[in-house]
Design an enzyme around this catalytic site. Structure first.
Site, short mmCIF file in Angstrom:
data_model
loop_
_atom_site.label_atom_id
_atom_site.label_comp_id
_atom_site.label_asym_id
_atom_site.label_seq_id
_atom_site.Cartn_x
_atom_site.Cartn_y
_atom_site.Cartn_z
N CYS A 178 40.31 32.67 35.70
CA CYS A 178 39.57 31.90 35.07
C CYS A 178 40.19 30.73 34.63
CB CYS A 178 39.35 32.69 33.73
SG CYS A 178 40.53 33.21 33.08
N GLU A 190 36.07 35.72 26.66
CA GLU A 190 37.11 34.77 27.23
C GLU A 190 36.19 34.77 28.55
OE1 GLU A 190 39.00 33.61 29.83
OE2 GLU A 190 40.16 35.15 29.87
N LEU A 191 35.47 33.75 28.70
CA LEU A 191 34.57 33.58 29.69
C LEU A 191 34.86 32.60 30.83
CD1 LEU A 191 31.67 33.58 27.24
CD2 LEU A 191 32.75 35.39 28.20
N TRP A 227 38.17 42.73 37.04
CA TRP A 227 38.77 43.22 38.05
C TRP A 227 39.94 42.22 38.48
CZ3 TRP A 227 37.78 39.36 41.32
CH2 TRP A 227 36.34 38.63 40.97
N ASN A 228 39.84 40.96 38.09
CA ASN A 228 40.66 39.68 38.67
C ASN A 228 42.10 40.00 38.43
OD1 ASN A 228 40.04 39.30 36.03
ND2 ASN A 228 40.20 36.82 36.85
N GLU A 243 30.95 28.14 38.68
CA GLU A 243 32.40 28.69 38.79
C GLU A 243 32.49 29.32 40.06
OE1 GLU A 243 33.71 31.74 36.07
OE2 GLU A 243 35.84 30.92 36.17
P1 NAD Z 1 29.34 39.84 36.91
O1 NAD Z 1 28.92 38.62 36.11
O2 NAD Z 1 28.62 40.78 37.18
O3 NAD Z 1 30.75 40.59 36.12
C1 NAD Z 1 31.84 40.22 35.29
C2 NAD Z 1 32.46 41.20 34.42
O4 NAD Z 1 31.51 41.44 33.55
C3 NAD Z 1 32.90 42.32 35.35
O5 NAD Z 1 34.04 42.92 34.97
C4 NAD Z 1 31.55 43.53 35.15
O6 NAD Z 1 32.03 44.80 35.11
C5 NAD Z 1 31.25 43.10 33.67
N1 NAD Z 1 29.99 43.24 33.39
C6 NAD Z 1 28.71 42.79 33.87
N2 NAD Z 1 27.78 43.34 33.21
C7 NAD Z 1 28.08 43.94 32.17
C8 NAD Z 1 27.19 44.45 31.00
N3 NAD Z 1 26.35 44.42 30.80
N4 NAD Z 1 28.33 44.91 29.91
C9 NAD Z 1 29.46 44.93 30.02
N5 NAD Z 1 30.27 44.47 31.10
C10 NAD Z 1 29.49 43.82 32.16
O7 NAD Z 1 30.13 39.43 38.14
P2 NAD Z 1 31.51 39.92 39.10
O8 NAD Z 1 30.69 39.51 40.54
O9 NAD Z 1 32.03 40.94 38.98
O10 NAD Z 1 32.35 38.49 38.87
C11 NAD Z 1 31.96 37.24 39.18
C12 NAD Z 1 31.91 36.27 38.10
O11 NAD Z 1 32.41 36.84 36.80
C13 NAD Z 1 32.81 35.18 38.41
O12 NAD Z 1 31.83 34.26 38.84
C14 NAD Z 1 33.47 34.81 37.15
O13 NAD Z 1 32.89 33.44 36.69
C15 NAD Z 1 33.35 35.75 36.26
N6 NAD Z 1 34.67 36.35 35.97
C16 NAD Z 1 35.68 35.75 35.03
C17 NAD Z 1 36.69 36.60 34.97
C18 NAD Z 1 37.54 35.92 33.92
O14 NAD Z 1 38.86 36.16 33.96
N7 NAD Z 1 37.14 35.21 32.85
C19 NAD Z 1 37.10 37.55 35.46
C20 NAD Z 1 36.02 38.14 36.43
C21 NAD Z 1 34.87 37.76 36.63
#
Ligand code: NAD
Length: 480
Positions: free
Chosen positions: A286, A252-253, A153-154, A383
């Site tokens: 990220c 891409e984490l 979503w970012n 992070e």
């Molecule tokens: P989250 O870890 O729950 O989710 C991160 C992303 O993964 C979301 O888009 C979510 O829809 C997806 N996701 C979660 N569980 C999944 C699954 N089982 N299968 C497929 N997709 C799944 O956390 P959040 O609150 O949405 O985001 C916060 C954290 O996520 C941040 O701390 C950051 O580290 C990370 N993040 C990283 C990026 C990036 O650009 N690398 C982008 C968004 C979030």
């Protein structure tokens, strides 16, 4: 300009439609907490239809000449540009970032599509000199197969367009599981491809329960490649699932961007640039610079400039003129940042700017600078993914590099220095997938984009990116 907010549907087999069971999710405006729209939430039969369409779409797209694939992609880029004002408005209403940043994201996405459209025509294999007369040895690059892509979503468009463009350029079909909190912009991206004449089944777009969708798509024998952008924890889970089914992956984490400031640099100029990079998209990036490791002689000066820069940022609704930082995209981020800051302060860190939520409506958080944070604090290890600059002194460049490499992350790093030796050391000794020295220069279509170690693997930019959607097949033949 279209003003009403769209209700985002699923795109399956070339048609927009609601979920087969009518399920839909609310979308909240992060600036007002109000419901701004809805998104359809896919059920298993919808996913099965998307998979069947993707299989047929792959057979067709793979056989489509590269020059024709390239043409469709170029037309999609033009349609996306035409939609920029409306798409940016929808992105800001769902994600929160300032309208100008949303618009820039749309325009950058069009450029990414065009760059990959060009690369589609240069996806060469090679001939290998043979050991015997009459033998021809060919290493052929072929599309890996239908792709399942999971995007966050970012950057609702940017994170999607990189996967979509590389997959299409390579000749793959793709099912995108888009971000449920910010679905309208990825849908606008897919609509641009629809208008450009992408054949049915080549691109699918679904939303819903992420865990249910990823488990179903990854396990399907139709899907041959997984691409994910998101947190390291989820990335490891999906990579394990993919491994169980022998699927190729790109991950891409997360990161925890170190940024080393050497004592010989122009501190004010560096701070001005870095404050813009840090607070862009409210730090939900990220590759955001996060741990500023500053050589002791210029520590106070750098802290002072960053504190002033943070305090001068205008925070407000992304739709308001002149706003430089919008709300955080969701309430989870606000509580996560609050907890991380409280923990750091309890361990002796001092906040010099911001440090708290602004108001009680929306997810506004003040641009924050926190200094002298001990390595044991959670924020030094997790992070933050928010508008927080951590500024710590470093006794020497050796110490700064050791701290930069302390965490298992390895996505982006930054450095500012004048001496040639320091510049060389920053580039060679910080172990991250991307390093930007004396400027902010990451994320262009033509340059590699990706991490090492716990930040993942594979590239989302540059010519490497297409390779991640291909397999190599070797054929040797003898003339008879
Ligand atoms: P989250 O870890 O729950 O989710 C991160 C992303 O993964 C979301 O888009 C979510 O829809 C997806 N996701 C979660 N569980 C999944 C699954 N089982 N299968 C497929 N997709 C799944 O956390 P959040 O609150 O949405 O985001 C916060 C954290 O996520 C941040 O701390 C950051 O580290 C990370 N993040 C990283 C990026 C990036 O650009 N690398 C982008 C968004 C979030």
């Amino acid at each position: 300009m279209e003003s009403s907010h769209p209700e985002t549907q699923l795109f399956i087999n070339g048609a927009w439609r609601n979920s087969s069971n009518g399920s839909r999710l609310e979308i909240l405006d992060p600036a007002t907490d109000e419901i701004v729209g809805y998104v359809s939430s896919a059920a298993i039969p919808d996913l099965d239809e998307a998979l069947a369409a993707s299989s047929a779409g792959f057979d067709m797209w793979k056989a489509t000449p590269a020059i024709d694939r390239s043409g469709i992609m170029r037309r999609a880029a033009a349609h996306l540009r035409d939609s920029a004002d409306t798409t940016a408005l929808h992105m800001t209403s769902e994600q929160g970032k300032p309208l100008a940043e949303s618009r820039m994201e749309v325009m950058a996405a069009a450029e990414i599509i065009e760059w990959f459209a060009e690369e589609a025509r240069r996806s060469y294999g090679r001939l290998i000199p043979a050991r015997a007369a009459g033998v021809t040895q060919m290493a052929m690059k072929e599309p890996v197969g239908p792709v399942a892509a999971f995007t966050p979503w970012n950057f609702p468009i940017n994170q999607t367009v990189r996967k979509l463009s590389a997959a299409l350029a390579a000749g793959c079909s793709i099912i995108i599981k888009g971000p449920e909190e910010t679905p309208a912009a990825p849908a606008a991206l897919v609509r641009a491809f629809e208008k450009a004449g992408i054949p049915a089944g080549v691109v699918g777009l679904v939303y819903g329960d992420p865990a249910m969708i990823s488990e179903h798509l990854i396990a399907s024998p139709i899907i041959r490649k997984i691409s994910f952008t998101g947190s390291t924890a989820v990335g490891k889970h999906l990579a394990a699932l993919a491994g169980r089914h022998m699927k190729k992956t790109t991950m891409e984490l997360g990161g925890h961007g170190p940024c080393i400031i050497c004592a010989d640099t122009d501190v004010k100029a560096a701070a001005d640039l870095l404050a813009r990079a840090k607070f862009r998209n409210a730090g939900q990036v990220c590759i955001s610079p996060t741990r500023f490791l500053v050589e002791a002689p210029v520590f106070d000066e750098f802290l002072d400039h960053m504190t002033k820069a943070a305090k001068s940022i205008k925070v407000g609704s992304g739709l308001e003129e002149g706003v430089q930082m919008g709300p955080l995209a969701n309430r989870r981020r606000v509580s996560a940042i609050e907890e991380l800051l409280a923990d750091a302060v309890a361990l002796g860190a001092n906040i010099t700017a911001g440090g708290a939520r602004i108001g009680s409506k929306g997810n506004f958080f003040a641009p924050t600078v926190i200094a002298n944070v001990p390595a044991s604090a959670r924020i030094m290890n997790e992070e933050p993914f928010g508008p927080v600059a951590i500024i710590n002194p470093a006794a020497s460049l050796d110490d700064a590099i050791a701290e930069a490499n302390r965490l298992p992350y390895g996505l982006a790093s930054y450095g500012f220095a004048r001496s040639a030796r320091s510049i060389e050391r920053l580039g060679l000794e910080i172990v991250t997938g991307m390093t930007s020295i004396n400027h902010i220069g990451l994320g262009l279509a033509e340059t590699p984009f990706g991490g090492v170690r716990d930040s993942g693997y594979g590239s989302e930019g540059g010519s490497e990116a297409i390779g991640d959607y291909q397999v190599t097949r070797f054929v040797t033949q003898r003339a008879v």
